[in-house]
Design a protein around this motif. Sequence first.
Motif, short mmCIF file in Angstrom:
data_model
loop_
_atom_site.label_atom_id
_atom_site.label_comp_id
_atom_site.label_asym_id
_atom_site.label_seq_id
_atom_site.Cartn_x
_atom_site.Cartn_y
_atom_site.Cartn_z
N ASP A 1 0.83 -1.20 0.00
CA ASP A 1 0.00 0.00 0.00
C ASP A 1 0.87 1.26 0.00
O ASP A 1 0.58 2.22 -0.72
CB ASP A 1 -0.92 0.00 1.23
N GLN A 2 1.92 1.26 0.81
CA GLN A 2 2.80 2.41 0.89
C GLN A 2 3.46 2.70 -0.45
O GLN A 2 3.48 3.84 -0.92
CB GLN A 2 3.86 2.18 1.95
N LEU A 3 4.01 1.67 -1.05
CA LEU A 3 4.72 1.86 -2.31
C LEU A 3 3.78 2.24 -3.44
O LEU A 3 4.12 3.05 -4.31
CB LEU A 3 5.52 0.60 -2.65
N GLU A 4 2.58 1.67 -3.45
CA GLU A 4 1.59 2.05 -4.47
C GLU A 4 1.23 3.52 -4.34
O GLU A 4 1.12 4.25 -5.34
CB GLU A 4 0.34 1.19 -4.32
N ALA A 5 1.01 3.97 -3.10
CA ALA A 5 0.64 5.37 -2.88
C ALA A 5 1.73 6.31 -3.35
O ALA A 5 1.45 7.45 -3.75
CB ALA A 5 0.36 5.60 -1.39
N HIS A 6 2.98 5.83 -3.34
CA HIS A 6 4.10 6.65 -3.80
C HIS A 6 4.42 6.43 -5.28
O HIS A 6 5.44 6.91 -5.78
CB HIS A 6 5.34 6.38 -2.94
N TRP B 1 9.99 22.16 4.12
CA TRP B 1 10.75 22.11 2.86
C TRP B 1 10.41 20.85 2.07
O TRP B 1 10.18 20.91 0.86
CB TRP B 1 12.25 22.16 3.16
N TYR B 2 10.35 19.72 2.76
CA TYR B 2 9.96 18.49 2.07
C TYR B 2 8.59 18.64 1.44
O TYR B 2 8.36 18.23 0.29
CB TYR B 2 9.93 17.32 3.06
N GLY B 3 7.64 19.19 2.21
CA GLY B 3 6.29 19.37 1.67
C GLY B 3 6.29 20.24 0.43
O GLY B 3 5.59 19.94 -0.56
N ASN C 1 2.76 14.20 -0.58
CA ASN C 1 2.35 14.61 0.76
C ASN C 1 1.14 13.81 1.23
O ASN C 1 1.10 13.34 2.37
CB ASN C 1 2.02 16.11 0.79
N LEU C 2 0.18 13.63 0.34
CA LEU C 2 -1.01 12.84 0.68
C LEU C 2 -0.62 11.39 0.95
O LEU C 2 -1.12 10.76 1.88
CB LEU C 2 -2.04 12.92 -0.45
N ALA C 3 0.29 10.85 0.12
CA ALA C 3 0.73 9.47 0.31
C ALA C 3 1.35 9.28 1.68
O ALA C 3 1.09 8.29 2.37
CB ALA C 3 1.73 9.09 -0.78
N ALA C 4 2.19 10.24 2.09
CA ALA C 4 2.84 10.13 3.40
C ALA C 4 1.83 10.21 4.53
O ALA C 4 1.97 9.54 5.56
CB ALA C 4 3.88 11.22 3.55
N MET C 5 0.78 11.01 4.35
CA MET C 5 -0.23 11.16 5.39
C MET C 5 -1.15 9.94 5.49
O MET C 5 -1.57 9.55 6.58
CB MET C 5 -1.07 12.42 5.14
N THR C 6 -1.48 9.33 4.34
CA THR C 6 -2.47 8.25 4.34
C THR C 6 -1.88 6.88 4.58
O THR C 6 -2.50 6.03 5.23
CB THR C 6 -3.24 8.24 3.01
N THR C 7 -0.68 6.62 4.04
CA THR C 7 -0.09 5.28 4.21
C THR C 7 1.23 5.31 4.96
O THR C 7 1.79 4.26 5.26
CB THR C 7 0.15 4.60 2.84
N GLY C 8 1.73 6.52 5.23
CA GLY C 8 3.01 6.64 5.91
C GLY C 8 4.15 6.69 4.91
O GLY C 8 4.03 6.21 3.78
N PRO C 9 5.27 7.28 5.30
CA PRO C 9 6.43 7.35 4.40
C PRO C 9 7.07 5.99 4.24
O PRO C 9 6.99 5.14 5.13
CB PRO C 9 7.37 8.32 5.13
N THR C 10 7.70 5.77 3.10
CA THR C 10 8.47 4.54 2.90
C THR C 10 9.89 4.76 3.39
O THR C 10 10.36 5.89 3.51
CB THR C 10 8.51 4.15 1.41
N SER C 11 10.59 3.66 3.68
CA SER C 11 12.00 3.75 4.01
C SER C 11 12.80 4.09 2.75
O SER C 11 12.28 4.01 1.63
CB SER C 11 12.50 2.42 4.57
N ALA C 12 14.07 4.43 2.96
CA ALA C 12 14.94 4.67 1.81
C ALA C 12 15.02 3.43 0.93
O ALA C 12 15.15 3.53 -0.29
CB ALA C 12 16.33 5.07 2.29
N VAL C 13 14.95 2.25 1.54
CA VAL C 13 14.98 0.98 0.82
C VAL C 13 13.87 0.10 1.36
O VAL C 13 13.71 -0.03 2.57
CB VAL C 13 16.33 0.26 0.98
N GLU C 14 13.08 -0.50 0.48
CA GLU C 14 12.02 -1.42 0.90
C GLU C 14 12.24 -2.78 0.23
O GLU C 14 12.38 -2.86 -0.99
CB GLU C 14 10.64 -0.87 0.54
N PHE C 15 12.26 -3.83 1.03
CA PHE C 15 12.59 -5.18 0.58
C PHE C 15 11.34 -6.05 0.48
O PHE C 15 10.55 -6.12 1.41
CB PHE C 15 13.58 -5.83 1.55
#
Length: 468
Positions: A174-179, A297-299, A320-334
């Motif tokens: 879900d997180q990666l899709e939102a991003h 600044w990020y926003g 911004n919406l993705a980070a609010m709704t599903t949370g930020p992803t890590s720098a690397v996701e496995f």
Amino acid sequence: MAEMDPAKFTPKNEFKITDPERIPSKRYFSDEFFELEKELLWPKVWQMACRLEQIPEVGDWVEYKNLDQTVIVVHTTSGVKAFQNHCRHRGVKLVSGDGNCAKSGFVCPFHGWRWNMDGKSTFIYGRERFSEEALDAAEVNLKPVRCETWGGCAFINFDEKAPNLRKTFGSQLDQLEAHGVDKVRSQWWFGTVLPANWKLAMEAFMEGYHVMTTHPEMQRAAPELTNARYDEDTGGLGVLSDPGKSTAQRIKDYIEYLQAICTGMGGGMCQEKEMEIIRELADLELPDDTGEAMQAWYGAVHVRLKEKLGEKGEVIPDLNLAAMTTGPTSAVEFLFPHYFVLRMFSSYSSYRIRPLGPESCFFEIWSLTHFAEGEEPEVPHEPTVLPYDSKEFPLIPQQDYSNIPLQQIGLHGRDFEYMRLNKDNEGMISDYQRIIDGYIDGVDQSKLTAAIHKLTNNFDGPINELGF
């Protein structure tokens, strides 16, 4: 003496992890452990088989190979499907590489048996010479392999009892899709044979602890993002962060850090088209508080990227919406066990690593980004394969490839019994390895799935309690 039921026999794992902070070195070169993985891990996990842009048209197919297994992934009129790549007559491999079967179907080069794109038998030469039982559909149709699509990729799994892809990986998808991971396309695709165990190659990207020494250009640009998280003393290896640094200077340093990633990855997880927009925000007026300023600044960067890239016809998600709704992803996701993605803003790098033997693996890197409709580059149908020490790779992969083979050599040291992990920042390595043990030991699938979920957002993270 009663015969042993093979279904109940599990070979002993001589190198099982008993201390989560210590990983036995022989797991990385033992023939016996490699065979355990081959028989008890790989047949039961979801494997990234191809990118969907490789098979855009009905009838397009591509071969996926891992160890001694070869699978056909094909775009049919009813979706993407996968089949074992062998003739049902006498086992001849049907196809290699890629192609289109819309008109010809699949044809065995030995005796001419044929199948359509859905794996259904359409022709058997001299079929009257076979018994009726031998021609049963279950006998002659191609053997299907579970196949699901996600994130612009097709994944396969040989285990009919394994949870589906979404249940296996949970909120991470879900997180990666939102991003926007499902909307990016291949820009380039590299591959190399790396003289190292596949797990070493994966683990090199599970922590940022190595950045100060391996990627010094990144540490110099923004030391507070690298060494300062671990120790106040760099031992003369790097630059210490300055706690009194102004917010404006921190922003400029961070932009330099992003540029080092952009250049060092040859695009990939951070593109020059993004950097052009980000540099315009170097002097943005921000709150005095550093934390509030960085968040603001990020926003602003997210808003400006969507706006400016959108003007070029690229459909960028609302980050911004993705980070609010599903949370930020890590720098690397496995995505256990052999695929992962790296992201900064709207673009990605993705890595796939497949074992070739106990001390060799095939390592692939894709650069993935958004394109305006009609401006997509030609799809790479095979990787550009280079020697692992080639200077044609972007700088950051060059740096990583220089370390991993040396680690493989060092693990053979007579008195090197195990790797000693930092419990706070190298925890994913321990978690990953213990999940492998779980598959080898036949741990209940629900517990394995719960453990896999704990890999989400745990880049550079602590050792977790896995529940088995």
